[in-house]
Design an enzyme around this catalytic site. Structure first.
Site, PDB file in Angstrom:
ATOM      1  N   ALA A 106       0.837  -1.196   0.000  1.00 21.63           N
ATOM      2  CA  ALA A 106       0.000   0.000   0.000  1.00 21.63           C
ATOM      3  C   ALA A 106       0.875   1.249   0.000  1.00 21.63           C
ATOM      4  CB  ALA A 106      -0.911   0.009   1.229  1.00 21.63           C
ATOM      5  N   GLU A 139      -2.551 -12.203  -3.987  1.00 20.67           N
ATOM      6  CA  GLU A 139      -3.860 -12.009  -4.605  1.00 20.67           C
ATOM      7  C   GLU A 139      -4.025 -10.520  -4.873  1.00 20.67           C
ATOM      8  OE1 GLU A 139      -4.120 -15.801  -2.448  1.00 20.67           O
ATOM      9  OE2 GLU A 139      -3.737 -13.813  -1.631  1.00 20.67           O
ATOM     10  N   ASN A 144      -7.887  -3.896 -10.064  1.00 21.65           N
ATOM     11  CA  ASN A 144      -6.742  -3.080  -9.680  1.00 21.65           C
ATOM     12  C   ASN A 144      -5.644  -3.164 -10.751  1.00 21.65           C
ATOM     13  OD1 ASN A 144      -4.704  -1.669  -8.422  1.00 21.65           O
ATOM     14  ND2 ASN A 144      -4.992  -2.645  -6.431  1.00 21.65           N
ATOM     15  N   TYR A 151       2.947  -5.689 -10.495  1.00 20.40           N
ATOM     16  CA  TYR A 151       3.372  -7.069 -10.230  1.00 20.40           C
ATOM     17  C   TYR A 151       3.905  -7.744 -11.493  1.00 20.40           C
ATOM     18  CZ  TYR A 151       0.867  -6.295  -5.855  1.00 20.40           C
ATOM     19  OH  TYR A 151       0.434  -5.788  -4.651  1.00 20.40           O
TER      20      TYR A 151
END
Length: 176
Positions: A106, A139, A144, A151
């Site tokens: 985050a 996950e 998103n 990723y």
């Protein structure tokens, strides 16, 4: 340096050649931004900043007590991104017997798109190497796209889907 070569060799072996892009030299503005950010293991004094970011990003109900418990959790490792001692991002994973799951990545809304998420994921990967992790999973919400792009840039790929994974019944991609 030898350390970087050994680290890169490990990541290529465990996570595939695609991760080599993580180690390209930053240039220009990105180099300046990275110099302003310190990536350190989470401490108790970081928790208030982490809770603020958690509320901005996820609204999951994680509070101070949850992060305090993570400090005591022997399988949990968390890192924070600090800019002048202010928490601007955090990330963590759980390692159970060599299989790690990224729990959270985050970044404070004002610090997004500045390479902090990438820096945090890189910290997690480096710690996984130290911990003897041979499989790293996460996950991510199918909606998103920014996180999915990050990723994939870091060498992860989609290996499955978890239906109705989130509280609002949104699906999640499983990535390794």
């Amino acid at each position: 340096s030898f350390r970087k070569f050994t680290h890169l060799k490990f990541l290529m072996l465990v996570f595939g050649v695609r991760l080599k892009t993580v180690f390209t030299k930053p240039q220009g503005e990105e180099l300046l931004r990275q110099r302003m950010i310190d990536y350190v293991p989470m401490k108790r004094e970081h928790i208030d900043g982490m809770v603020e970011i958690e509320e901005q990003c996820f609204n999951s109900g994680y509070g101070r007590k949850t992060f305090e418990k993570e400090l005591e959790n022997k399988i949990a490792k968390y890192f924070v991104a600090l800019q002048s001692d202010k928490v601007v991002g955090y990330a963590g994973y759980w390692n159970a017997c060599g299989v790690a799951d990224i729990i959270d990545v985050a970044t404070h809304t004002e610090w997004r798109r500045k390479g902090i998420g990438q820096g945090l994921v890189k910290c997690l990967i480096e710690q996984c190497q130290s911990d003897g992790v041979y499989e790293l999973n996460l996950e991510v919400r199918v909606s998103n796209t920014a996180a999915i792009g990050l990723y994939e840039k870091m060498g992860f790929s989609m290996v499955g889907m978890r239906k109705n994974y989130y509280e609002n019944k949104e699906d999640a991609y499983l990535m390794q």
